[in-house]
Design a protein around this motif. Sequence first.
Motif, PDB file in Angstrom:
ATOM      1  N   GLU A 152       3.556  10.835   3.337  1.00 50.05           N
ATOM      2  CA  GLU A 152       4.678  10.469   2.462  1.00 50.05           C
ATOM      3  C   GLU A 152       4.283  10.561   0.993  1.00 50.05           C
ATOM      4  O   GLU A 152       5.091  10.953   0.135  1.00 50.05           O
ATOM      5  CB  GLU A 152       5.137   9.053   2.783  1.00 50.05           C
ATOM      6  CG  GLU A 152       5.834   8.883   4.110  1.00 50.05           C
ATOM      7  CD  GLU A 152       6.411   7.494   4.235  1.00 50.05           C
ATOM      8  OE1 GLU A 152       7.486   7.225   3.662  1.00 50.05           O
ATOM      9  OE2 GLU A 152       5.768   6.657   4.904  1.00 50.05           O
ATOM     10  N   TRP A 153       3.059  10.187   0.693  1.00 48.16           N
ATOM     11  CA  TRP A 153       2.503  10.209  -0.663  1.00 48.16           C
ATOM     12  C   TRP A 153       2.593  11.624  -1.244  1.00 48.16           C
ATOM     13  O   TRP A 153       3.072  11.823  -2.368  1.00 48.16           O
ATOM     14  CB  TRP A 153       1.061   9.765  -0.521  1.00 48.16           C
ATOM     15  CG  TRP A 153       0.290   9.336  -1.703  1.00 48.16           C
ATOM     16  CD1 TRP A 153       0.647   9.386  -3.012  1.00 48.16           C
ATOM     17  CD2 TRP A 153      -1.026   8.779  -1.647  1.00 48.16           C
ATOM     18  NE1 TRP A 153      -0.369   8.895  -3.792  1.00 48.16           N
ATOM     19  CE2 TRP A 153      -1.397   8.521  -2.988  1.00 48.16           C
ATOM     20  CE3 TRP A 153      -1.913   8.494  -0.617  1.00 48.16           C
ATOM     21  CZ2 TRP A 153      -2.651   7.984  -3.305  1.00 48.16           C
ATOM     22  CZ3 TRP A 153      -3.141   7.953  -0.935  1.00 48.16           C
ATOM     23  CH2 TRP A 153      -3.507   7.692  -2.258  1.00 48.16           C
ATOM     24  N   ILE A 190       0.839  -1.204   0.000  1.00 43.24           N
ATOM     25  CA  ILE A 190       0.000   0.000   0.000  1.00 43.24           C
ATOM     26  C   ILE A 190       0.869   1.247   0.000  1.00 43.24           C
ATOM     27  O   ILE A 190       0.652   2.183  -0.777  1.00 43.24           O
ATOM     28  CB  ILE A 190      -0.938  -0.006   1.234  1.00 43.24           C
ATOM     29  CG1 ILE A 190      -2.014  -1.079   1.070  1.00 43.24           C
ATOM     30  CG2 ILE A 190      -1.579   1.367   1.428  1.00 43.24           C
ATOM     31  CD1 ILE A 190      -2.849  -1.291   2.321  1.00 43.24           C
ATOM     32  N   ARG A 191       1.872   1.256   0.865  1.00 45.50           N
ATOM     33  CA  ARG A 191       2.753   2.418   0.984  1.00 45.50           C
ATOM     34  C   ARG A 191       3.616   2.599  -0.271  1.00 45.50           C
ATOM     35  O   ARG A 191       3.667   3.679  -0.854  1.00 45.50           O
ATOM     36  CB  ARG A 191       3.619   2.249   2.235  1.00 45.50           C
ATOM     37  CG  ARG A 191       4.520   3.437   2.535  1.00 45.50           C
ATOM     38  CD  ARG A 191       5.929   3.181   2.066  1.00 45.50           C
ATOM     39  NE  ARG A 191       6.827   4.296   2.323  1.00 45.50           N
ATOM     40  CZ  ARG A 191       7.957   4.488   1.670  1.00 45.50           C
ATOM     41  NH1 ARG A 191       8.339   3.655   0.710  1.00 45.50           N
ATOM     42  NH2 ARG A 191       8.713   5.526   1.954  1.00 45.50           N
ATOM     43  N   ASP A 192       4.299   1.527  -0.699  1.00 44.53           N
ATOM     44  CA  ASP A 192       5.235   1.643  -1.824  1.00 44.53           C
ATOM     45  C   ASP A 192       4.533   2.000  -3.120  1.00 44.53           C
ATOM     46  O   ASP A 192       5.052   2.771  -3.929  1.00 44.53           O
ATOM     47  CB  ASP A 192       6.008   0.337  -2.005  1.00 44.53           C
ATOM     48  CG  ASP A 192       7.036   0.109  -0.910  1.00 44.53           C
ATOM     49  OD1 ASP A 192       7.246   1.026  -0.088  1.00 44.53           O
ATOM     50  OD2 ASP A 192       7.629  -0.998  -0.871  1.00 44.53           O
ATOM     51  N   SER A 193       3.335   1.428  -3.348  1.00 39.17           N
ATOM     52  CA  SER A 193       2.632   1.698  -4.604  1.00 39.17           C
ATOM     53  C   SER A 193       2.282   3.170  -4.745  1.00 39.17           C
ATOM     54  O   SER A 193       2.191   3.688  -5.860  1.00 39.17           O
ATOM     55  CB  SER A 193       1.366   0.845  -4.694  1.00 39.17           C
ATOM     56  OG  SER A 193       0.402   1.248  -3.727  1.00 39.17           O
ATOM     57  N   ARG A 194       2.114   3.846  -3.622  1.00 40.12           N
ATOM     58  CA  ARG A 194       1.764   5.264  -3.650  1.00 40.12           C
ATOM     59  C   ARG A 194       2.998   6.168  -3.608  1.00 40.12           C
ATOM     60  O   ARG A 194       3.144   7.076  -4.417  1.00 40.12           O
ATOM     61  CB  ARG A 194       0.831   5.586  -2.479  1.00 40.12           C
ATOM     62  CG  ARG A 194      -0.556   5.027  -2.680  1.00 40.12           C
ATOM     63  CD  ARG A 194      -1.338   4.895  -1.382  1.00 40.12           C
ATOM     64  NE  ARG A 194      -2.728   4.541  -1.658  1.00 40.12           N
ATOM     65  CZ  ARG A 194      -3.136   3.330  -1.991  1.00 40.12           C
ATOM     66  NH1 ARG A 194      -2.265   2.338  -2.086  1.00 40.12           N
ATOM     67  NH2 ARG A 194      -4.412   3.099  -2.240  1.00 40.12           N
ATOM     68  N   PRO A 237      -2.194  16.484   9.930  1.00 41.76           N
ATOM     69  CA  PRO A 237      -2.349  15.060   9.626  1.00 41.76           C
ATOM     70  C   PRO A 237      -2.596  14.242  10.876  1.00 41.76           C
ATOM     71  O   PRO A 237      -2.286  14.660  11.999  1.00 41.76           O
ATOM     72  CB  PRO A 237      -1.012  14.691   8.984  1.00 41.76           C
ATOM     73  CG  PRO A 237      -0.039  15.677   9.549  1.00 41.76           C
ATOM     74  CD  PRO A 237      -0.819  16.952   9.706  1.00 41.76           C
ATOM     75  N   GLY A 238      -3.171  13.053  10.674  1.00 39.75           N
ATOM     76  CA  GLY A 238      -3.385  12.135  11.780  1.00 39.75           C
ATOM     77  C   GLY A 238      -2.119  11.374  12.107  1.00 39.75           C
ATOM     78  O   GLY A 238      -1.032  11.665  11.573  1.00 39.75           O
ATOM     79  N   TYR A 269      -5.482  11.124   5.235  1.00 32.20           N
ATOM     80  CA  TYR A 269      -4.466  12.081   5.713  1.00 32.20           C
ATOM     81  C   TYR A 269      -4.795  12.589   7.113  1.00 32.20           C
ATOM     82  O   TYR A 269      -3.893  12.827   7.923  1.00 32.20           O
ATOM     83  CB  TYR A 269      -4.411  13.250   4.724  1.00 32.20           C
ATOM     84  CG  TYR A 269      -3.431  14.349   5.076  1.00 32.20           C
ATOM     85  CD1 TYR A 269      -2.126  14.339   4.573  1.00 32.20           C
ATOM     86  CD2 TYR A 269      -3.799  15.411   5.896  1.00 32.20           C
ATOM     87  CE1 TYR A 269      -1.230  15.351   4.888  1.00 32.20           C
ATOM     88  CE2 TYR A 269      -2.911  16.419   6.222  1.00 32.20           C
ATOM     89  CZ  TYR A 269      -1.622  16.386   5.715  1.00 32.20           C
ATOM     90  OH  TYR A 269      -0.738  17.386   6.035  1.00 32.20           O
ATOM     91  N   TYR A 270      -6.085  12.752   7.420  1.00 27.43           N
ATOM     92  CA  TYR A 270      -6.483  13.393   8.677  1.00 27.43           C
ATOM     93  C   TYR A 270      -6.634  12.415   9.839  1.00 27.43           C
ATOM     94  O   TYR A 270      -6.839  12.848  10.975  1.00 27.43           O
ATOM     95  CB  TYR A 270      -7.811  14.142   8.476  1.00 27.43           C
ATOM     96  CG  TYR A 270      -7.756  15.138   7.351  1.00 27.43           C
ATOM     97  CD1 TYR A 270      -7.052  16.327   7.478  1.00 27.43           C
ATOM     98  CD2 TYR A 270      -8.391  14.879   6.130  1.00 27.43           C
ATOM     99  CE1 TYR A 270      -6.982  17.244   6.429  1.00 27.43           C
ATOM    100  CE2 TYR A 270      -8.331  15.787   5.078  1.00 27.43           C
ATOM    101  CZ  TYR A 270      -7.623  16.957   5.233  1.00 27.43           C
ATOM    102  OH  TYR A 270      -7.549  17.854   4.201  1.00 27.43           O
TER     103      TYR A 270
END
Length: 312
Positions: free
Chosen positions: A157-158, A98-102, A146-147, A131-132
């Motif tokens: 990061e995105w 999820i993280r890397d793809s974005r 941000p949350g 984000y929140y």
Amino acid sequence: MRIAVTGSTGLIGTALSRSLRADGHDIVRLVRRAAQDARRYESAGRGPAGEPPPSEVMWDPKGQYVDTAGLAGCDAVVHLAGAGVGDRRWTPAYKKEIRDSRVLGTAAIADALASLDEPPRTLIVGTAIGYYGDTGTRAVDESAPPGDDFLAGVCQEWEEAAAAAQEAGIRTVFARTGLVVARDGGAWGPLFRIFRAGVGGRMGSGDQYWSHIALHDHIAALRHLLDRDDLSGPFNLTAPEPVTNREVTAAMGRVLHRPTLFPVPAPVLRAALGEFSKDVLGSQRVVPKRLLESGFGFAFPGIEDAVRAALR
């Protein structure tokens, strides 16, 4: 305009591409395989005998590669690609996906555009209201901090990954998307199937806010952001009035003429969804302050309007 789109086969990418083509715009799809109709092109994006630029461009988000020659002459790029948040259980490996793809995908696009002699005027990055974090009953707009949960960290990061494009002077917009109400695909598609089967109901307490947006309004908002050269930075793509899950449940029942007598208790959701259940049970009351201030008008602002629009 000539507009490049990543994630063009997804729910939003498909609808956006269709809308843009209907108005005569030239769409360039970024694909993770060899481009089907790629030819050899000059740096200006035109080949021998005046052939038009390709309609597909190869890229590899994880490998940080983009065939920049195919992006020459683009007026804008809309970056929508990313692994589905609710597609699988959140194992450590899938959270990394999820993280890397974005993050890696956005960095690859931003770096590629910044390297062009004549970069596009606009980059729109489709991020998320995750984000929140969990805002409870507190309404938040684009000025909110941000949350501190997993998705909030990913979203930060995105957006930071687009820095190269911003530093190159490319107008960069972050379209923080809510829950898109659509009959097929996205987070809402399974809800339609469940409620049509007559086994729908509130999730958990039902008091958590769901910030939704009709697919029609989402595409119109992206078009609005593409057309307005004076707009940049974050924009919440959510309906003006967020509603609770209890209100969503009632609206789905009314529109589909089905009972809503089957609530899903929080422990069951936690057992079925694991860590992702925190986002289903969490509350995000997000309002589109900047979008409204820019003059955008919603065609389907209410939840029942949005559900009916999805069925059409």
